[in-house]
Design a protein around this motif. Sequence first.
Motif, PDB file in Angstrom:
ATOM      1  N   GLN A  13       0.847  -1.196   0.000  1.00 49.27           N
ATOM      2  CA  GLN A  13       0.000   0.000   0.000  1.00 49.27           C
ATOM      3  C   GLN A  13       0.882   1.245   0.000  1.00 49.27           C
ATOM      4  O   GLN A  13       1.909   1.278   0.658  1.00 49.27           O
ATOM      5  CB  GLN A  13      -0.884   0.028   1.239  1.00 49.27           C
ATOM      6  N   ARG A  14       0.446   2.249  -0.719  1.00 46.56           N
ATOM      7  CA  ARG A  14       1.134   3.531  -0.770  1.00 46.56           C
ATOM      8  C   ARG A  14       0.156   4.635  -0.338  1.00 46.56           C
ATOM      9  O   ARG A  14      -1.055   4.422  -0.377  1.00 46.56           O
ATOM     10  CB  ARG A  14       1.633   3.817  -2.181  1.00 46.56           C
ATOM     11  N   PRO A  15       0.686   5.803   0.053  1.00 50.28           N
ATOM     12  CA  PRO A  15      -0.223   6.889   0.460  1.00 50.28           C
ATOM     13  C   PRO A  15      -1.148   7.277  -0.695  1.00 50.28           C
ATOM     14  O   PRO A  15      -0.684   7.466  -1.812  1.00 50.28           O
ATOM     15  CB  PRO A  15       0.712   8.054   0.811  1.00 50.28           C
ATOM     16  N   ARG A  16      -2.443   7.372  -0.389  1.00 49.00           N
ATOM     17  CA  ARG A  16      -3.416   7.736  -1.414  1.00 49.00           C
ATOM     18  C   ARG A  16      -4.156   9.022  -1.093  1.00 49.00           C
ATOM     19  O   ARG A  16      -4.847   9.560  -1.940  1.00 49.00           O
ATOM     20  CB  ARG A  16      -4.448   6.612  -1.558  1.00 49.00           C
ATOM     21  N   GLN A  17      -4.035   9.502   0.119  1.00 46.98           N
ATOM     22  CA  GLN A  17      -4.796  10.672   0.521  1.00 46.98           C
ATOM     23  C   GLN A  17      -4.213  11.920  -0.145  1.00 46.98           C
ATOM     24  O   GLN A  17      -3.037  12.231   0.017  1.00 46.98           O
ATOM     25  CB  GLN A  17      -4.765  10.855   2.043  1.00 46.98           C
ATOM     26  N   ILE A  18      -5.056  12.640  -0.852  1.00 50.40           N
ATOM     27  CA  ILE A  18      -4.611  13.829  -1.579  1.00 50.40           C
ATOM     28  C   ILE A  18      -4.097  14.903  -0.617  1.00 50.40           C
ATOM     29  O   ILE A  18      -3.145  15.609  -0.920  1.00 50.40           O
ATOM     30  CB  ILE A  18      -5.725  14.375  -2.502  1.00 50.40           C
ATOM     31  N   TRP A  21      -0.434  14.375   0.251  1.00 53.54           N
ATOM     32  CA  TRP A  21       0.413  14.814  -0.862  1.00 53.54           C
ATOM     33  C   TRP A  21       0.508  16.343  -0.898  1.00 53.54           C
ATOM     34  O   TRP A  21       1.589  16.898  -1.090  1.00 53.54           O
ATOM     35  CB  TRP A  21      -0.160  14.306  -2.183  1.00 53.54           C
ATOM     36  N   LYS A  75       5.753   3.028   1.919  1.00 58.13           N
ATOM     37  CA  LYS A  75       4.773   1.996   1.600  1.00 58.13           C
ATOM     38  C   LYS A  75       4.636   1.060   2.790  1.00 58.13           C
ATOM     39  O   LYS A  75       5.543   0.931   3.607  1.00 58.13           O
ATOM     40  CB  LYS A  75       5.162   1.228   0.345  1.00 58.13           C
ATOM     41  N   GLN A 156      -6.287  -3.046   2.260  1.00 58.38           N
ATOM     42  CA  GLN A 156      -7.328  -2.766   1.287  1.00 58.38           C
ATOM     43  C   GLN A 156      -8.061  -4.050   0.914  1.00 58.38           C
ATOM     44  O   GLN A 156      -9.111  -4.009   0.301  1.00 58.38           O
ATOM     45  CB  GLN A 156      -6.721  -2.120   0.033  1.00 58.38           C
TER      46      GLN A 156
END
Length: 171
Positions: A13-18, A21, A75, A156
């Motif tokens: 898993q990688r950061p997905r929250q905008i 970023w 990650k 996830q």
Amino acid sequence: MKEQEHVIFREVQRPRQIWVWLVILAIAVFMWYSFIKQVIFGISMGNNPAPNAVLLIFWLIFGIAFPLGLLGFMKLITEVRRDGIYVRFVPFHIQYKPFLFKDIVNYTSIKYNSFTRFGGWGIRINFKGETAYNMGGDQGLELQLSRNKTVVVGSQNPDELVKAIDLTQKV
């Protein structure tokens, strides 16, 4: 690597929250702006500017290393192997953190709120002594360990994770 020959399940898993970023990129842009303005063009930043050497160090850390480290390399890797569940939160863990099946009393797929239970995402320990390894989202695997500890691993695909663990327990 010999230890990875017996990986039954693997999730990266990688950061997905905008917003994560945006915050990291905003800090990096400010450091680049400050560095270019003061060090390159010689225009002081503010009324009491930091020395160029200090600004250079901050630019290297928050303008280059921090964004690359968090956005480029960060990650959460979760693996199910024959003997347990292995978690690695890159770049904070050098090696995998093992949760061996012999130490796991119970495991279950859960839905949870990371902010109310742990105060956010990442590697977290709450006031009850529970530990979380999560990258985001509201799903995961809750492990009850024999040392009377609780560990939550964000996922996830928590149902697939449980199926992989079930598969190893039948062997």
